[in-house]
Motif scaffolding. Structure first.
Motif, PDB file in Angstrom:
ATOM      1  N   PHE A 266       0.799  -1.249  -0.074  1.00  0.00           N
ATOM      2  CA  PHE A 266       0.115  -0.029  -0.251  1.00  0.00           C
ATOM      3  C   PHE A 266       0.925   1.166   0.021  1.00  0.00           C
ATOM      4  O   PHE A 266       0.589   2.248  -0.661  1.00  0.00           O
ATOM      5  N   MET A 267       1.895   1.366   0.859  1.00  0.00           N
ATOM      6  CA  MET A 267       2.756   2.309   0.969  1.00  0.00           C
ATOM      7  C   MET A 267       3.514   2.636  -0.095  1.00  0.00           C
ATOM      8  O   MET A 267       3.793   3.708  -0.688  1.00  0.00           O
ATOM      9  N   ARG A 268       4.368   1.565  -0.510  1.00  0.00           N
ATOM     10  CA  ARG A 268       5.134   1.553  -1.899  1.00  0.00           C
ATOM     11  C   ARG A 268       4.421   2.304  -3.040  1.00  0.00           C
ATOM     12  O   ARG A 268       4.847   2.973  -3.818  1.00  0.00           O
ATOM     13  N   GLU A 269       3.218   1.770  -3.131  1.00  0.00           N
ATOM     14  CA  GLU A 269       2.334   2.219  -4.280  1.00  0.00           C
ATOM     15  C   GLU A 269       2.078   3.824  -4.418  1.00  0.00           C
ATOM     16  O   GLU A 269       2.179   4.446  -5.234  1.00  0.00           O
ATOM     17  N   ARG A 270       1.966   4.274  -3.021  1.00  0.00           N
ATOM     18  CA  ARG A 270       1.700   5.603  -3.003  1.00  0.00           C
ATOM     19  C   ARG A 270       2.801   6.757  -2.602  1.00  0.00           C
ATOM     20  O   ARG A 270       2.839   8.040  -3.086  1.00  0.00           O
ATOM     21  N   MET A 271       3.746   6.145  -2.034  1.00  0.00           N
ATOM     22  CA  MET A 271       5.210   6.842  -1.634  1.00  0.00           C
ATOM     23  C   MET A 271       6.219   6.773  -2.408  1.00  0.00           C
ATOM     24  O   MET A 271       7.235   7.495  -2.108  1.00  0.00           O
ATOM     25  N   THR A 272       6.376   5.965  -3.413  1.00  0.00           N
ATOM     26  CA  THR A 272       7.434   5.793  -4.213  1.00  0.00           C
ATOM     27  C   THR A 272       7.275   6.840  -5.502  1.00  0.00           C
ATOM     28  O   THR A 272       6.395   6.648  -6.254  1.00  0.00           O
TER      29      THR A 272
END
Length: 275
Positions: A266-272
């Motif tokens: 979830f985070m990598r999709e949004r924060m990368t």
């Protein structure tokens, strides 16, 4: 008997709002700041005094002045703090040290100075102001993240130690707020960093992520965060953590309510950042 709260970092933001709120609701307030200003002249039961969390003598003096004026301290709100913004490699080591001196070691020194007073009274409460960045990591604030993760772990562990003595520890976790000087200081610190050009694309993408986060959810006010601090001081519970603003609740719920694999995806999709 009127209760007394000592609050650090009262020159602006959460600290100033909390000092006013506690005073308006009948508390004695020791409003401390690095450079004292007469911002609370309308409140006769507010003592403004110097306290720099990087200066242990100033901490000791502020505590002594507060006890001399009001007789005792019932609650300490560790609010003073700031955030470094930028990639780790571009941040000088002395700035890393300062980040921890303010956000972690300064809190520890304030607690160390007031604990004997609390133990003598067999009561007391610490409210440590953390952040959503103490729960989840974000790009460009690795050092701020590190300091707030440290504060969260320290506070939770300390709550067990001090609970046995009748002394409470609580954590308030705010996210983005409209009108504090926090962002201004972070920006000033960022302007002094020397970041290798290899990070240029990443930084541009990370900046876009932060802007999207700001625009996607309404930001709170310092007064709203102060209400949560006041609630933590008065609800009579042993609740450890209080999420203070709506904008970070989805990320906190994802961090605490899903598996590690789900959360990281979830985070990598949004924060990368996208190149």
């Amino acid at each position: 008997m009127t209760r007394t709260v000592l609050i650090t970092g009262c020159s602006s933001g959460f600290g100033a709002a909390a000092a006013r709120l506690f005073a308006e609701r009948g508390w004695n307030v020791i409003a401390t700041m690095r450079t004292p200003v007469e911002a609370f002249g309308d409140y006769p039961d507010v003592l403004v005094t110097r306290l720099d969390v990087q200066d242990r003598d100033s901490i000791r003096f502020a505590v002594q002045q507060g006890v001399k004026r009001f007789g005792r301290i019932d609650v300490v709100v560790n609010n003073a703090g700031y955030g470094l913004f930028g990639v780790f490699e571009g941040t000088a080591r002395d700035k890393v040290q300062e980040q921890f001196d303010v956000n972690v070691f300064g809190v520890m020194d304030v607690i160390r100075e007031t604990l004997p007073h609390f133990r003598q009274n067999h009561s007391g409460l610490y409210i440590n102001i953390s952040s959503g960045a103490g729960v989840f990591g974000l790009p460009m604030i690795s050092l701020y993240n590190a300091s707030k993760f440290a504060l969260e772990g320290f506070s939770e562990s300390l709550s067990y130690e001090l609970g046995a003595l009748g002394i409470g520890v609580k954590i308030v976790e705010p996210g983005g707020v409209l009108e504090t000087r926090f962002g201004q200081r972070s920006g000033d610190e960022f302007s002094s960093t020397e970041t290798p050009q290899d990070y240029n694309d990443f930084m541009a993408g990370a900046g876009a992520i932060f802007e999207a986060l700001r625009q996607s959810r309404g930001l709170a006010t310092s007064e709203e965060v102060a209400e949560v601090i006041y609630q933590a001081a008065n609800d009579g519970t042993d609740q450890l953590r209080y999420v203070a603003t709506e904008d970070i609740k989805p990320l906190i719920e994802k961090r605490r309510g899903s598996s590690e694999c789900e959360y990281m995806a979830f985070m990598r999709e949004r924060m990368t950042p996208q190149h």
